[in-house]
Design a protein around this motif. Structure first.
Motif, PDB file in Angstrom:
ATOM      1  N   SER A  48      28.481  42.243  13.601  1.00 54.02           N
ATOM      2  CA  SER A  48      27.612  42.548  14.739  1.00 54.02           C
ATOM      3  C   SER A  48      28.389  42.430  15.938  1.00 54.02           C
ATOM      4  O   SER A  48      28.260  42.902  16.878  1.00 54.02           O
ATOM      5  CB  SER A  48      26.291  41.737  14.731  1.00 54.02           C
ATOM      6  N   ASN A  49      29.372  41.403  15.971  1.00 56.74           N
ATOM      7  CA  ASN A  49      30.239  41.001  17.150  1.00 56.74           C
ATOM      8  C   ASN A  49      31.426  41.968  17.663  1.00 56.74           C
ATOM      9  O   ASN A  49      32.010  41.892  18.254  1.00 56.74           O
ATOM     10  CB  ASN A  49      30.787  39.509  16.996  1.00 56.74           C
ATOM     11  N   LEU A  50      31.601  42.673  16.384  1.00 54.63           N
ATOM     12  CA  LEU A  50      32.969  43.556  16.711  1.00 54.63           C
ATOM     13  C   LEU A  50      32.637  44.732  17.743  1.00 54.63           C
ATOM     14  O   LEU A  50      33.499  44.895  18.511  1.00 54.63           O
ATOM     15  CB  LEU A  50      33.358  44.554  15.313  1.00 54.63           C
ATOM     16  N   SER A  51      31.477  45.116  17.978  1.00 54.42           N
ATOM     17  CA  SER A  51      31.371  46.107  18.840  1.00 54.42           C
ATOM     18  C   SER A  51      31.124  45.620  20.272  1.00 54.42           C
ATOM     19  O   SER A  51      31.291  46.101  21.256  1.00 54.42           O
ATOM     20  CB  SER A  51      30.026  47.048  18.587  1.00 54.42           C
ATOM     21  N   ASN A  52      30.814  44.415  20.710  1.00 58.07           N
ATOM     22  CA  ASN A  52      30.711  43.763  21.682  1.00 58.07           C
ATOM     23  C   ASN A  52      31.783  43.133  22.413  1.00 58.07           C
ATOM     24  O   ASN A  52      32.099  42.517  23.534  1.00 58.07           O
ATOM     25  CB  ASN A  52      29.682  42.633  21.799  1.00 58.07           C
ATOM     26  N   ARG A  53      32.984  42.893  21.736  1.00 58.34           N
ATOM     27  CA  ARG A  53      34.178  42.424  22.290  1.00 58.34           C
ATOM     28  C   ARG A  53      34.994  43.063  23.186  1.00 58.34           C
ATOM     29  O   ARG A  53      35.043  44.529  22.896  1.00 58.34           O
ATOM     30  CB  ARG A  53      35.264  41.945  20.815  1.00 58.34           C
ATOM     31  N   SER A  54      35.834  42.435  23.870  1.00 56.02           N
ATOM     32  CA  SER A  54      36.549  43.399  24.759  1.00 56.02           C
ATOM     33  C   SER A  54      37.824  43.462  24.088  1.00 56.02           C
ATOM     34  O   SER A  54      38.069  42.820  23.221  1.00 56.02           O
ATOM     35  CB  SER A  54      36.592  42.488  26.173  1.00 56.02           C
ATOM     36  N   GLU A  55      38.695  44.183  24.751  1.00 56.99           N
ATOM     37  CA  GLU A  55      40.151  44.543  24.177  1.00 56.99           C
ATOM     38  C   GLU A  55      40.922  43.160  23.842  1.00 56.99           C
ATOM     39  O   GLU A  55      41.547  43.265  23.091  1.00 56.99           O
ATOM     40  CB  GLU A  55      40.563  45.583  24.760  1.00 56.99           C
ATOM     41  N   ASN A  56      40.599  42.442  25.026  1.00 59.83           N
ATOM     42  CA  ASN A  56      41.551  41.182  25.185  1.00 59.83           C
ATOM     43  C   ASN A  56      41.136  40.258  24.254  1.00 59.83           C
ATOM     44  O   ASN A  56      41.909  39.374  23.369  1.00 59.83           O
ATOM     45  CB  ASN A  56      41.520  40.570  26.529  1.00 59.83           C
ATOM     46  N   ASP A  57      40.015  40.242  23.801  1.00 61.62           N
ATOM     47  CA  ASP A  57      39.419  39.226  22.768  1.00 61.62           C
ATOM     48  C   ASP A  57      39.828  39.686  21.328  1.00 61.62           C
ATOM     49  O   ASP A  57      40.183  39.005  20.490  1.00 61.62           O
ATOM     50  CB  ASP A  57      38.026  39.082  22.681  1.00 61.62           C
ATOM     51  N   SER A  58      40.000  41.001  21.322  1.00 64.27           N
ATOM     52  CA  SER A  58      40.262  41.439  19.873  1.00 64.27           C
ATOM     53  C   SER A  58      41.783  41.246  19.361  1.00 64.27           C
ATOM     54  O   SER A  58      42.126  41.089  18.235  1.00 64.27           O
ATOM     55  CB  SER A  58      39.831  42.960  19.796  1.00 64.27           C
ATOM     56  N   ASN A  59      42.894  41.211  20.565  1.00 64.79           N
ATOM     57  CA  ASN A  59      44.162  40.831  20.183  1.00 64.79           C
ATOM     58  C   ASN A  59      44.504  39.408  19.748  1.00 64.79           C
ATOM     59  O   ASN A  59      45.361  39.220  19.282  1.00 64.79           O
ATOM     60  CB  ASN A  59      44.874  41.470  21.613  1.00 64.79           C
ATOM     61  N   THR A  60      43.684  38.444  20.379  1.00 68.76           N
ATOM     62  CA  THR A  60      43.873  37.048  20.170  1.00 68.76           C
ATOM     63  C   THR A  60      43.806  37.041  18.458  1.00 68.76           C
ATOM     64  O   THR A  60      44.538  35.931  18.133  1.00 68.76           O
ATOM     65  CB  THR A  60      42.877  36.276  20.796  1.00 68.76           C
ATOM     66  N   ASN A  61      43.175  37.717  17.749  1.00 68.07           N
ATOM     67  CA  ASN A  61      42.592  37.251  16.436  1.00 68.07           C
ATOM     68  C   ASN A  61      43.751  38.061  15.468  1.00 68.07           C
ATOM     69  O   ASN A  61      43.667  37.778  14.120  1.00 68.07           O
ATOM     70  CB  ASN A  61      41.345  37.713  15.862  1.00 68.07           C
ATOM     71  N   HIS A  62      44.722  38.790  16.048  1.00 66.37           N
ATOM     72  CA  HIS A  62      45.785  39.453  15.089  1.00 66.37           C
ATOM     73  C   HIS A  62      46.735  38.432  14.915  1.00 66.37           C
ATOM     74  O   HIS A  62      47.338  37.691  15.582  1.00 66.37           O
ATOM     75  CB  HIS A  62      46.313  40.525  15.802  1.00 66.37           C
ATOM     76  N   PRO A  63      47.392  38.539  13.587  1.00 70.70           N
ATOM     77  CA  PRO A  63      48.384  37.733  13.283  1.00 70.70           C
ATOM     78  C   PRO A  63      49.649  37.937  13.987  1.00 70.70           C
ATOM     79  O   PRO A  63      49.801  38.910  14.390  1.00 70.70           O
ATOM     80  CB  PRO A  63      48.603  37.709  11.600  1.00 70.70           C
ATOM     81  N   ARG A  64      50.524  36.964  14.358  1.00 73.56           N
ATOM     82  CA  ARG A  64      51.736  36.918  14.864  1.00 73.56           C
ATOM     83  C   ARG A  64      52.988  37.510  13.649  1.00 73.56           C
ATOM     84  O   ARG A  64      53.246  36.910  12.926  1.00 73.56           O
ATOM     85  CB  ARG A  64      52.327  35.845  15.626  1.00 73.56           C
ATOM     86  N   PHE A  65      53.510  38.636  13.726  1.00 70.32           N
ATOM     87  CA  PHE A  65      54.533  39.087  12.876  1.00 70.32           C
ATOM     88  C   PHE A  65      55.828  38.674  13.235  1.00 70.32           C
ATOM     89  O   PHE A  65      56.393  38.650  14.339  1.00 70.32           O
ATOM     90  CB  PHE A  65      54.427  40.640  12.656  1.00 70.32           C
ATOM     91  N   LEU A  66      56.795  38.117  12.247  1.00 64.19           N
ATOM     92  CA  LEU A  66      58.054  37.854  12.486  1.00 64.19           C
ATOM     93  C   LEU A  66      59.158  38.815  11.901  1.00 64.19           C
ATOM     94  O   LEU A  66      58.715  39.643  10.964  1.00 64.19           O
ATOM     95  CB  LEU A  66      58.328  36.368  11.684  1.00 64.19           C
ATOM     96  N   ARG A  67      60.129  38.786  12.570  1.00 58.70           N
ATOM     97  CA  ARG A  67      61.237  39.743  12.088  1.00 58.70           C
ATOM     98  C   ARG A  67      61.676  39.178  10.700  1.00 58.70           C
ATOM     99  O   ARG A  67      61.900  37.903  10.594  1.00 58.70           O
ATOM    100  CB  ARG A  67      62.340  39.715  13.050  1.00 58.70           C
ATOM    101  N   GLU A  68      62.215  40.106   9.904  1.00 60.50           N
ATOM    102  CA  GLU A  68      62.807  39.657   8.900  1.00 60.50           C
ATOM    103  C   GLU A  68      64.074  38.940   8.867  1.00 60.50           C
ATOM    104  O   GLU A  68      64.276  37.979   8.262  1.00 60.50           O
ATOM    105  CB  GLU A  68      62.886  40.830   7.823  1.00 60.50           C
ATOM    106  N   GLU A  69      64.858  39.580   9.902  1.00 57.15           N
ATOM    107  CA  GLU A  69      66.168  39.011   9.992  1.00 57.15           C
ATOM    108  C   GLU A  69      66.232  37.582  10.564  1.00 57.15           C
ATOM    109  O   GLU A  69      66.877  36.690  10.061  1.00 57.15           O
ATOM    110  CB  GLU A  69      66.971  39.789  10.865  1.00 57.15           C
ATOM    111  N   ASP A  70      64.958  37.347  11.341  1.00 52.79           N
ATOM    112  CA  ASP A  70      64.798  35.884  11.667  1.00 52.79           C
ATOM    113  C   ASP A  70      64.567  34.882  10.373  1.00 52.79           C
ATOM    114  O   ASP A  70      64.972  33.779  10.397  1.00 52.79           O
ATOM    115  CB  ASP A  70      63.786  35.683  12.836  1.00 52.79           C
ATOM    116  N   ILE A  71      63.705  35.293   9.692  1.00 53.89           N
ATOM    117  CA  ILE A  71      63.124  34.606   8.307  1.00 53.89           C
ATOM    118  C   ILE A  71      64.415  34.392   7.601  1.00 53.89           C
ATOM    119  O   ILE A  71      64.695  33.332   7.092  1.00 53.89           O
ATOM    120  CB  ILE A  71      62.060  35.218   7.654  1.00 53.89           C
ATOM    121  N   LEU A  72      65.266  35.322   7.256  1.00 55.16           N
ATOM    122  CA  LEU A  72      66.489  35.192   6.404  1.00 55.16           C
ATOM    123  C   LEU A  72      67.229  34.285   7.004  1.00 55.16           C
ATOM    124  O   LEU A  72      67.837  33.528   6.259  1.00 55.16           O
ATOM    125  CB  LEU A  72      66.930  36.508   6.290  1.00 55.16           C
ATOM    126  N   GLU A  73      67.563  34.268   8.177  1.00 58.09           N
ATOM    127  CA  GLU A  73      68.432  33.374   8.852  1.00 58.09           C
ATOM    128  C   GLU A  73      67.827  31.803   8.843  1.00 58.09           C
ATOM    129  O   GLU A  73      68.848  31.017   8.385  1.00 58.09           O
ATOM    130  CB  GLU A  73      68.728  33.683  10.433  1.00 58.09           C
TER     131      GLU A  73
END
Length: 91
Positions: A48-73
């Protein structure tokens, strides 16, 4: 007519098995009902809260992706720091 003990015992056994099944079903139901007495459903619906969120709020819940090269290093650095130097043996 002669009394048939085999039929009598078979019917008695079937009736006892049905009685035991009904008894265990009622007992299990009452135990489960008692165990779940204090449990309630959540007060909100997750969708029910998905339609009421603003665009900024929805970006805070996304995971942060790391680059594969950084992980391998980082992994390579950890492996190198935990392994002793291998020196060739001279004969």
């Amino acid at each position: 007519m002669k009394f048939n003990w085999t039929v009598f015992l078979t019917i008695t056994l079937l009736l006892m098995m049905m009685g035991a099944g009904v008894f265990s079903a009622m007992w299990g139901f009452s135990l489960g009902r008692e165990a779940l007495k204090g449990v309630t459903q959540p007060e909100f619906r997750p969708g029910s809260n998905l339609s009421n969120r603003s665009e900024n709020d929805s970006n805070t819940n996304h995971p942060r992706f790391l680059r594969e090269e950084d992980i391998l290093e980082e992994v390579e650095a950890q492996i190198q720091s935990h392994q002793p130097e291998v020196t060739p043996h001279s004969a």
